[in-house]
Design a protein around this motif. Structure first.
Motif, mmCIF file in Angstrom:
data_model
loop_
_atom_site.group_PDB
_atom_site.id
_atom_site.type_symbol
_atom_site.label_atom_id
_atom_site.label_comp_id
_atom_site.label_asym_id
_atom_site.label_seq_id
_atom_site.Cartn_x
_atom_site.Cartn_y
_atom_site.Cartn_z
ATOM 1 N N CYS A 163 0.820 -1.205 0.000
ATOM 2 C CA CYS A 163 0.000 0.000 0.000
ATOM 3 C C CYS A 163 0.861 1.265 0.000
ATOM 4 O O CYS A 163 1.827 1.372 0.774
ATOM 5 N N SER A 164 0.515 2.196 -0.883
ATOM 6 C CA SER A 164 1.155 3.518 -0.940
ATOM 7 C C SER A 164 2.667 3.454 -1.097
ATOM 8 O O SER A 164 3.371 4.389 -0.713
ATOM 9 N N SER A 165 3.174 2.380 -1.675
ATOM 10 C CA SER A 165 4.619 2.238 -1.839
ATOM 11 C C SER A 165 5.194 3.228 -2.840
ATOM 12 O O SER A 165 6.390 3.519 -2.812
ATOM 13 N N GLY A 166 4.364 3.751 -3.738
ATOM 14 C CA GLY A 166 4.839 4.717 -4.717
ATOM 15 C C GLY A 166 4.383 6.133 -4.443
ATOM 16 O O GLY A 166 4.559 7.021 -5.285
ATOM 17 N N GLN A 167 3.808 6.353 -3.277
ATOM 18 C CA GLN A 167 3.288 7.682 -2.935
ATOM 19 C C GLN A 167 4.412 8.614 -2.503
ATOM 20 O O GLN A 167 5.275 8.236 -1.715
ATOM 21 N N LEU A 168 4.392 9.831 -3.030
ATOM 22 C CA LEU A 168 5.342 10.861 -2.630
ATOM 23 C C LEU A 168 4.606 11.895 -1.791
ATOM 24 O O LEU A 168 3.558 12.403 -2.191
ATOM 25 N N LYS A 169 5.142 12.205 -0.628
ATOM 26 C CA LYS A 169 4.486 13.123 0.298
ATOM 27 C C LYS A 169 5.065 14.525 0.163
ATOM 28 O O LYS A 169 6.275 14.709 0.014
ATOM 29 N N LEU A 170 4.166 15.513 0.228
ATOM 30 C CA LEU A 170 4.586 16.899 0.118
ATOM 31 C C LEU A 170 5.406 17.309 1.337
ATOM 32 O O LEU A 170 5.143 16.864 2.462
ATOM 33 N N ALA A 171 6.399 18.154 1.086
ATOM 34 C CA ALA A 171 7.297 18.606 2.155
ATOM 35 C C ALA A 171 7.442 20.117 2.112
ATOM 36 O O ALA A 171 8.555 20.652 2.054
ATOM 37 N N GLY A 172 6.311 20.811 2.081
ATOM 38 C CA GLY A 172 6.345 22.269 2.067
ATOM 39 C C GLY A 172 6.954 22.813 0.784
ATOM 40 O O GLY A 172 6.555 22.437 -0.318
ATOM 41 N N GLU A 173 7.939 23.679 0.927
ATOM 42 C CA GLU A 173 8.580 24.296 -0.231
ATOM 43 C C GLU A 173 9.541 23.341 -0.942
ATOM 44 O O GLU A 173 9.995 23.630 -2.045
ATOM 45 N N TYR A 174 9.845 22.229 -0.313
ATOM 46 C CA TYR A 174 10.786 21.276 -0.902
ATOM 47 C C TYR A 174 10.044 20.295 -1.816
ATOM 48 O O TYR A 174 8.813 20.214 -1.810
#
Length: 343
Positions: A232-243
């Motif tokens: 599950c969600s192995s390819g998900q990229l999480k937002l990191a603000g301005e980065y």
């Protein structure tokens, strides 16, 4: 291969709209969702409807131009369909573009930036993956060529995916040259050694194997196998603000992984097992195992194996049809990196 860059800066241009208003409305819904993602991250909202329509026109024209361009068909694909690489920024990467009807039947992969794509191509030319099959992998099809004989697998490491283990255990164990663990947690450095010494890494468990190999270990690899992460969600990229967005997939790319399959969101084990069985069959890994996968697939949904070898991205494209929830589970798997072929 064809590269489509989807990012913030867009030059507006018209394109011929479909005669079916429902198609136009669906496309506007997609573009509205994308604009909302930017808005929640601090971007200015559109001042009027005309700006949103112009944005939809421009993005639609780029996709339609790709779909209607017959001159590029077969340029770099053994199956006669061009490979499309999406360069998505941290906001656009949240949408499963691969399942849009106009490109759903094309092999598609994504990369976080042009520099990642350049690095993967240079690495492909200077340090090709090991080929122990006895056949030459230096053909005219651009991409990385890996040996199906060199694979490492992790199946049900937490011991709670009994159905998945029953479906794939005999199949994985019967391949004489494959190594791996079944029904237990990998020991120290087992995953690291499997990624570094094999050409293919198969993971059937929760997430993207983050519990068994750290991000620093992955990023420090000198060589990394093609990774199939079916959790599950192995390819998900999480937002990191301005980065830039971060996730397991980017760790593998930094570690030298030429191609990776991961899921954008959580999936059910039954349907993702159907997808995995169909993907392995379409890619050609079945010929290295003496046992078949125990899972019975719907013949109408499961595509027959292509006559010509296909890339991993095209195998994923074909396998989406095996899912009963083709626009939920079937839309979750995406491919990162460049085309990967079995030798």
């Amino acid at each position: 291969m064809v590269v489509l860059h989807v990012a913030r800066r867009t030059k507006y241009c018209p394109y011929k709209r479909s005669e079916d208003d429902s198609v136009d409305n669906d496309w506007l819904d997609i573009c509205s969702l994308l604009w909302d993602i930017y808005f929640y991250q601090g971007a200015a909202p559109p001042s009027d409807e005309e700006i949103l329509n112009a944005f939809a026109d421009c993005l639609g024209s780029a996709v339609q131009e790709f779909a209607e361009n017959d001159s590029i068909a077969g340029a770099d694909s053994k199956s006669g369909r061009p490979h499309l690489i999406l360069v998505l920024d941290k906001h656009a990467q949240q949408i499963p573009w691969e399942c849009m009807p106009c490109i759903r039947d094309y092999p598609v992969s994504r990369v976080p930036s042009i520099s990642f794509l350049q690095e993967r191509i240079l690495a492909m030319k200077t340090a090709p993956m090991r080929d122990t099959s006895g056949s030459s992998s230096n053909d005219n099809v651009p991409g990385v060529h890996v040996s199906g004989k060199q694979a490492f697998f992790v199946l049900n490491p937490e011991g709670d995916l009994h159905r998945t283990q029953a479906n794939f255990e005999a199949y994985l164990r019967s391949a004489a040259t494959w190594n791996g663990v079944v029904g237990r947690r990998p020991m120290n450095n087992e995953c690291e050694h499997g990624l570094a010494s094999s050409d293919i890494f198969l993971y059937f468990g929760h997430g993207g194997a983050e519990s068994y190999i750290s991000r620093s270990q992955i990023r420090a690899l000198d060589r990394c196998a093609v990774a199939l992460l079916l959790g599950c969600s192995s390819g998900q990229l999480k937002l990191a603000g301005e980065y830039d967005a971060l996730g397991t997939a980017t760790d593998y790319l930094v570690g030298g992984c030429p191609a990776l399959v991961g899921n954008l969101w959580d999936v059910g084990d039954k349907d993702i097992d159907r997808f995995a069985a169909s993907m392995l069959h379409a890619w050609g890994l079945n010929r290295y195992s003496t046992e078949s996968i125990a899972l019975k697939l719907d013949c109408e949904r499961n595509p027959s194996a292509p006559e010509q070898p296909v890339s991993l991205a095209e195998a994923v494209c074909l396998a989406r049809k095996a899912c009963r929830m083709s626009y939920l589970t079937g839309a979750a798997p995406v491919v990162y990196g460049i085309p990967a072929y079995l030798t």
